[in-house]
Design a protein around this motif. Sequence first.
Motif, PDB file in Angstrom:
ATOM      1  N   GLN A  24       0.809  -1.218   0.000  1.00  0.00           N
ATOM      2  CA  GLN A  24       0.000   0.000   0.000  1.00  0.00           C
ATOM      3  C   GLN A  24       0.844   1.269   0.000  1.00  0.00           C
ATOM      4  O   GLN A  24       0.670   2.130  -0.855  1.00  0.00           O
ATOM      5  CB  GLN A  24      -0.950  -0.025   1.195  1.00  0.00           C
ATOM      6  CG  GLN A  24      -1.948  -1.165   1.081  1.00  0.00           C
ATOM      7  CD  GLN A  24      -2.823  -1.320   2.306  1.00  0.00           C
ATOM      8  OE1 GLN A  24      -2.830  -0.497   3.201  1.00  0.00           O
ATOM      9  NE2 GLN A  24      -3.565  -2.409   2.348  1.00  0.00           N
ATOM     10  N   GLY A  27       3.015   1.415  -2.873  1.00  0.00           N
ATOM     11  CA  GLY A  27       2.144   1.319  -4.041  1.00  0.00           C
ATOM     12  C   GLY A  27       2.460   0.168  -4.971  1.00  0.00           C
ATOM     13  O   GLY A  27       2.157   0.233  -6.167  1.00  0.00           O
ATOM     14  N   HIS A  30      -0.098  -1.215  -7.452  1.00  0.00           N
ATOM     15  CA  HIS A  30      -0.348  -0.511  -8.712  1.00  0.00           C
ATOM     16  C   HIS A  30       0.890  -0.438  -9.596  1.00  0.00           C
ATOM     17  O   HIS A  30       0.786  -0.503 -10.811  1.00  0.00           O
ATOM     18  CB  HIS A  30      -0.866   0.904  -8.427  1.00  0.00           C
ATOM     19  CG  HIS A  30      -2.119   0.897  -7.616  1.00  0.00           C
ATOM     20  ND1 HIS A  30      -3.328   0.477  -8.114  1.00  0.00           N
ATOM     21  CD2 HIS A  30      -2.344   1.213  -6.325  1.00  0.00           C
ATOM     22  CE1 HIS A  30      -4.245   0.555  -7.173  1.00  0.00           C
ATOM     23  NE2 HIS A  30      -3.674   0.999  -6.078  1.00  0.00           N
ATOM     24  N   ARG A  31       2.059  -0.316  -8.959  1.00  0.00           N
ATOM     25  CA  ARG A  31       3.314  -0.218  -9.724  1.00  0.00           C
ATOM     26  C   ARG A  31       3.745  -1.573 -10.258  1.00  0.00           C
ATOM     27  O   ARG A  31       4.427  -1.657 -11.270  1.00  0.00           O
ATOM     28  CB  ARG A  31       4.419   0.358  -8.849  1.00  0.00           C
ATOM     29  CG  ARG A  31       4.142   1.792  -8.437  1.00  0.00           C
ATOM     30  CD  ARG A  31       5.115   2.282  -7.408  1.00  0.00           C
ATOM     31  NE  ARG A  31       6.439   2.441  -7.989  1.00  0.00           N
ATOM     32  CZ  ARG A  31       7.488   2.833  -7.292  1.00  0.00           C
ATOM     33  NH1 ARG A  31       7.381   3.097  -6.014  1.00  0.00           N
ATOM     34  NH2 ARG A  31       8.666   2.956  -7.867  1.00  0.00           N
TER      35      ARG A  31
END
Length: 156
Positions: A24, A27, A30-31
Amino acid sequence: MGLVTRAALILFVLDQAVKIFVVQWLGLAHRLAIDVVPPFFNLRMAWNRGMNFGLFANDAGIVRWGLVVIALAVSAWVLWWVRRLPQRPAVLISAGVLVGGALGNAVDRVVYGAVADFINMSCCGLTNPFAFNLADIGIFAGAFGLVLFSGRDKVS
């Protein structure tokens, strides 16, 4: 608080804290990839819906909840097994580390629907396609420790 409980709690909290930080805060969800010390140590997001190496992976709720039940049952059995007779500290710590890892991955399944794996290590020209997490290390190290240290010179 006994050795088993302390070891389980330490591994569980460390596992969950690292997952929150990496998945989180950094990231990674998402990365998907962060090179740390390529190729030796990298972060690669992998949502494991199955068992080790993704075995039996699918999106069926029965698999998800079945694996949660199995983790809880194995944890309960290990706790019962080490507490039925006095054990050496190494056995108690190994049991706690295994239980902490199993519970860490079970929480992932409940919260995310899959286990958050992200540690990827490669070396010497060999590329490792798999990722794992601290809970996996705890499960492996705990099981190895139970095999290595149990059954010899039990404390009476």
